[in-house]
Design a protein around this motif. Sequence first.
Motif, PDB file in Angstrom:
ATOM      1  N   VAL A  68       0.840  -1.196   0.000  1.00  0.00           N
ATOM      2  CA  VAL A  68       0.000   0.000   0.000  1.00  0.00           C
ATOM      3  C   VAL A  68       0.874   1.244   0.000  1.00  0.00           C
ATOM      4  O   VAL A  68       1.827   1.348   0.793  1.00  0.00           O
ATOM      5  CB  VAL A  68      -0.930   0.016   1.229  1.00  0.00           C
ATOM      6  N   LEU A  69       0.576   2.176  -0.892  1.00  0.00           N
ATOM      7  CA  LEU A  69       1.252   3.461  -0.905  1.00  0.00           C
ATOM      8  C   LEU A  69       0.572   4.410   0.068  1.00  0.00           C
ATOM      9  O   LEU A  69      -0.663   4.479   0.150  1.00  0.00           O
ATOM     10  CB  LEU A  69       1.232   4.069  -2.309  1.00  0.00           C
ATOM     11  N   SER A  70       1.372   5.169   0.802  1.00  0.00           N
ATOM     12  CA  SER A  70       0.840   6.177   1.712  1.00  0.00           C
ATOM     13  C   SER A  70       1.748   7.398   1.677  1.00  0.00           C
ATOM     14  O   SER A  70       2.911   7.317   1.265  1.00  0.00           O
ATOM     15  CB  SER A  70       0.748   5.627   3.142  1.00  0.00           C
ATOM     16  N   VAL A  71       1.215   8.530   2.083  1.00  0.00           N
ATOM     17  CA  VAL A  71       1.977   9.774   2.096  1.00  0.00           C
ATOM     18  C   VAL A  71       2.159  10.207   3.545  1.00  0.00           C
ATOM     19  O   VAL A  71       1.182  10.412   4.277  1.00  0.00           O
ATOM     20  CB  VAL A  71       1.270  10.879   1.290  1.00  0.00           C
ATOM     21  N   LYS A  72       3.431  10.327   3.964  1.00  0.00           N
ATOM     22  CA  LYS A  72       3.757  10.762   5.309  1.00  0.00           C
ATOM     23  C   LYS A  72       4.780  11.887   5.231  1.00  0.00           C
ATOM     24  O   LYS A  72       5.829  11.727   4.598  1.00  0.00           O
ATOM     25  CB  LYS A  72       4.305   9.603   6.138  1.00  0.00           C
ATOM     26  N   SER A  73       4.444  13.006   5.847  1.00  0.00           N
ATOM     27  CA  SER A  73       5.322  14.183   5.852  1.00  0.00           C
ATOM     28  C   SER A  73       5.706  14.602   4.446  1.00  0.00           C
ATOM     29  O   SER A  73       6.855  14.981   4.167  1.00  0.00           O
ATOM     30  CB  SER A  73       6.588  13.894   6.684  1.00  0.00           C
ATOM     31  N   GLY A  74       4.760  14.483   3.542  1.00  0.00           N
ATOM     32  CA  GLY A  74       5.001  14.895   2.175  1.00  0.00           C
ATOM     33  C   GLY A  74       5.754  13.904   1.318  1.00  0.00           C
ATOM     34  O   GLY A  74       6.024  14.164   0.145  1.00  0.00           O
ATOM     35  N   LYS A  75       6.091  12.729   1.884  1.00  0.00           N
ATOM     36  CA  LYS A  75       6.829  11.717   1.140  1.00  0.00           C
ATOM     37  C   LYS A  75       5.949  10.493   0.910  1.00  0.00           C
ATOM     38  O   LYS A  75       5.210  10.072   1.807  1.00  0.00           O
ATOM     39  CB  LYS A  75       8.095  11.299   1.895  1.00  0.00           C
ATOM     40  N   THR A  76       6.035   9.934  -0.293  1.00  0.00           N
ATOM     41  CA  THR A  76       5.286   8.718  -0.609  1.00  0.00           C
ATOM     42  C   THR A  76       6.068   7.503  -0.141  1.00  0.00           C
ATOM     43  O   THR A  76       7.241   7.329  -0.490  1.00  0.00           O
ATOM     44  CB  THR A  76       5.031   8.616  -2.127  1.00  0.00           C
ATOM     45  N   GLU A  77       5.445   6.670   0.672  1.00  0.00           N
ATOM     46  CA  GLU A  77       6.091   5.480   1.207  1.00  0.00           C
ATOM     47  C   GLU A  77       5.317   4.237   0.803  1.00  0.00           C
ATOM     48  O   GLU A  77       4.090   4.271   0.678  1.00  0.00           O
ATOM     49  CB  GLU A  77       6.192   5.562   2.734  1.00  0.00           C
ATOM     50  N   LEU A  78       6.063   3.154   0.610  1.00  0.00           N
ATOM     51  CA  LEU A  78       5.461   1.862   0.273  1.00  0.00           C
ATOM     52  C   LEU A  78       5.361   1.037   1.547  1.00  0.00           C
ATOM     53  O   LEU A  78       6.380   0.664   2.138  1.00  0.00           O
ATOM     54  CB  LEU A  78       6.308   1.126  -0.773  1.00  0.00           C
ATOM     55  N   GLY A  79       4.139   0.772   1.971  1.00  0.00           N
ATOM     56  CA  GLY A  79       3.933   0.019   3.203  1.00  0.00           C
ATOM     57  C   GLY A  79       3.441  -1.393   2.948  1.00  0.00           C
ATOM     58  O   GLY A  79       3.043  -1.752   1.836  1.00  0.00           O
ATOM     59  N   GLU A  80       3.457  -2.201   4.007  1.00  0.00           N
ATOM     60  CA  GLU A  80       3.024  -3.589   3.916  1.00  0.00           C
ATOM     61  C   GLU A  80       1.504  -3.681   4.026  1.00  0.00           C
ATOM     62  O   GLU A  80       0.896  -3.076   4.908  1.00  0.00           O
ATOM     63  CB  GLU A  80       3.664  -4.420   5.026  1.00  0.00           C
ATOM     64  N   GLY A  81       0.896  -4.420   3.117  1.00  0.00           N
ATOM     65  CA  GLY A  81      -0.526  -4.721   3.196  1.00  0.00           C
ATOM     66  C   GLY A  81      -0.729  -6.167   3.603  1.00  0.00           C
ATOM     67  O   GLY A  81       0.211  -6.854   4.021  1.00  0.00           O
ATOM     68  N   GLU A  82      -1.938  -6.671   3.462  1.00  0.00           N
ATOM     69  CA  GLU A  82      -2.232  -8.027   3.895  1.00  0.00           C
ATOM     70  C   GLU A  82      -1.863  -9.040   2.807  1.00  0.00           C
ATOM     71  O   GLU A  82      -1.999  -8.765   1.623  1.00  0.00           O
ATOM     72  CB  GLU A  82      -3.721  -8.169   4.242  1.00  0.00           C
ATOM     73  N   PRO A  83      -1.350 -10.233   3.195  1.00  0.00           N
ATOM     74  CA  PRO A  83      -1.210 -11.332   2.235  1.00  0.00           C
ATOM     75  C   PRO A  83      -2.569 -12.010   2.075  1.00  0.00           C
ATOM     76  O   PRO A  83      -3.250 -12.291   3.066  1.00  0.00           O
ATOM     77  CB  PRO A  83      -0.189 -12.260   2.895  1.00  0.00           C
ATOM     78  N   LEU A  84      -2.967 -12.281   0.850  1.00  0.00           N
ATOM     79  CA  LEU A  84      -4.288 -12.841   0.583  1.00  0.00           C
ATOM     80  C   LEU A  84      -4.165 -14.292   0.136  1.00  0.00           C
ATOM     81  O   LEU A  84      -3.565 -14.588  -0.900  1.00  0.00           O
ATOM     82  CB  LEU A  84      -5.010 -12.010  -0.484  1.00  0.00           C
ATOM     83  N   SER A  85      -4.721 -15.177   0.927  1.00  0.00           N
ATOM     84  CA  SER A  85      -4.705 -16.595   0.597  1.00  0.00           C
ATOM     85  C   SER A  85      -5.770 -16.899  -0.445  1.00  0.00           C
ATOM     86  O   SER A  85      -6.790 -16.225  -0.550  1.00  0.00           O
ATOM     87  CB  SER A  85      -4.961 -17.426   1.856  1.00  0.00           C
ATOM     88  N   LEU A  86      -5.534 -17.966  -1.216  1.00  0.00           N
ATOM     89  CA  LEU A  86      -6.502 -18.394  -2.222  1.00  0.00           C
ATOM     90  C   LEU A  86      -7.744 -19.007  -1.588  1.00  0.00           C
ATOM     91  O   LEU A  86      -8.829 -18.982  -2.163  1.00  0.00           O
ATOM     92  CB  LEU A  86      -5.842 -19.404  -3.171  1.00  0.00           C
ATOM     93  N   CYS A  87      -7.586 -19.593  -0.398  1.00  0.00           N
ATOM     94  CA  CYS A  87      -8.710 -20.218   0.344  1.00  0.00           C
ATOM     95  C   CYS A  87      -9.386 -21.300  -0.495  1.00  0.00           C
ATOM     96  O   CYS A  87     -10.608 -21.315  -0.661  1.00  0.00           O
ATOM     97  CB  CYS A  87      -9.727 -19.170   0.785  1.00  0.00           C
ATOM     98  N   ASP A  88      -8.571 -22.219  -0.990  1.00  0.00           N
ATOM     99  CA  ASP A  88      -9.072 -23.286  -1.853  1.00  0.00           C
ATOM    100  C   ASP A  88      -8.542 -24.625  -1.342  1.00  0.00           C
ATOM    101  O   ASP A  88      -7.372 -24.967  -1.548  1.00  0.00           O
ATOM    102  CB  ASP A  88      -8.611 -23.052  -3.292  1.00  0.00           C
ATOM    103  N   PRO A  89      -9.368 -25.418  -0.640  1.00  0.00           N
ATOM    104  CA  PRO A  89      -8.906 -26.689  -0.062  1.00  0.00           C
ATOM    105  C   PRO A  89      -8.542 -27.757  -1.087  1.00  0.00           C
ATOM    106  O   PRO A  89      -8.084 -28.829  -0.688  1.00  0.00           O
ATOM    107  CB  PRO A  89     -10.102 -27.139   0.787  1.00  0.00           C
ATOM    108  N   SER A  90      -8.760 -27.493  -2.386  1.00  0.00           N
ATOM    109  CA  SER A  90      -8.290 -28.470  -3.374  1.00  0.00           C
ATOM    110  C   SER A  90      -6.767 -28.477  -3.443  1.00  0.00           C
ATOM    111  O   SER A  90      -6.171 -29.420  -3.968  1.00  0.00           O
ATOM    112  CB  SER A  90      -8.876 -28.167  -4.755  1.00  0.00           C
ATOM    113  N   TYR A  91      -6.119 -27.431  -2.918  1.00  0.00           N
ATOM    114  CA  TYR A  91      -4.663 -27.426  -2.753  1.00  0.00           C
ATOM    115  C   TYR A  91      -4.339 -28.138  -1.443  1.00  0.00           C
ATOM    116  O   TYR A  91      -4.834 -27.745  -0.382  1.00  0.00           O
ATOM    117  CB  TYR A  91      -4.127 -26.005  -2.711  1.00  0.00           C
ATOM    118  N   PRO A  92      -3.495 -29.162  -1.467  1.00  0.00           N
ATOM    119  CA  PRO A  92      -3.230 -29.932  -0.243  1.00  0.00           C
ATOM    120  C   PRO A  92      -2.706 -29.097   0.922  1.00  0.00           C
ATOM    121  O   PRO A  92      -3.058 -29.354   2.072  1.00  0.00           O
ATOM    122  CB  PRO A  92      -2.192 -30.967  -0.703  1.00  0.00           C
TER     123      PRO A  92
END
Length: 354
Positions: A68-92
């Motif tokens: 996630v991009l965010s602006v702090k003190s006038g500077k654009t920073e790249l921050g950590e967002g959530e990891p998204l699982s596929l949520c598919d039990p067909s994968y062992p």
Amino acid sequence: MQPFIYLRGLKHADATVFAVQDGQKTYYDPQHGKSVAYSSGQQVKRSIMDTFLATLDVQPAPITFVSVLSVKSGKTELGEGEPLSLCDPSYPDQLIGGYMRAEGGGANRTLKRRSPLSVSAMRPLHPFLAGVYSENITYDRTDRPELHNVIVRDTSGNKMSDDDIVALLAGKDRSLLRKWIPGNKRTGGLFIYDIAIDLRRLFTVPTNQYEPEVSPDTIAKLRSQGWTDGKTVFGNCLVAPADLRDSITKALAHALLNWQITSNQARTFSLMETLAIAVSDNASKLAGAIRAQLDEEGKEQAEPIIDQSLSGVDTFITLAASGYIRNIPDKSGDALDQAEAKLVARIKAYSDTL
């Protein structure tokens, strides 16, 4: 039929590092007044899952990593967002390892599957039967000084010339091609880990949409792949096809007994050979099957004990155990194969009732 299988494993680790946090992760044992090394349950589970997937020869489910991009003190920073699982039990790995998908903003339902495996940390069988020690290591490239580049920056951050570097080193016994890395910890000794397998959840996926594990689209996909409708104490569910259950059962039984820590978190490889395995449907008895006993004379010593006399506990002892434990008559060269067959039989006996 009991819906749980409990397993305790005894491993030997030799001059190794489980994880690089502070050189080696440790915790303080207040009863015996010393710090002991451990491998977290998360790391043990990751190692088991790696062996599980390698045995099946399949890839893990893909994960979407959000930044996630965010602006702090006038500077654009790249921050950590959530990891998204596929949520598919067909994968062992998703069926056995569990998952959670909670998207920011709350526009989509949170999906989560609790793993049917509950995994403990791997810790010493007894604080007196494992140790942690420190060593100083070096990153040394002094054997080929002409091959490597050396950069020294002055107090202003400017690169110094070769002549200035030579002048700086005059009268100093200092190498710029050798880096000292002090205070590195290693551990060794006898370690145990415990696992509970919830057979009710192992091959079933609830279809309830109030607290969903899968989306309606995934339910339709699983049905198209041969998953059938069933019911457990948790409610209506889908049951994995018999051929999938058989292949996963064999791979899981093998992984639970034959894993090692090989991730990039571990600095040094150890065989981490398995010395003994105890299997039961009674968790309370496992602690007695593989245990330690304090020295009767009050010395700070303990002796490892494997008790094969407990009813309701199947114990399997490898040949390597004789190097660390006395008086074990029933050790066997195929002990792990026997333990694997026992796990397969127990899991299959329950899954056949689904």
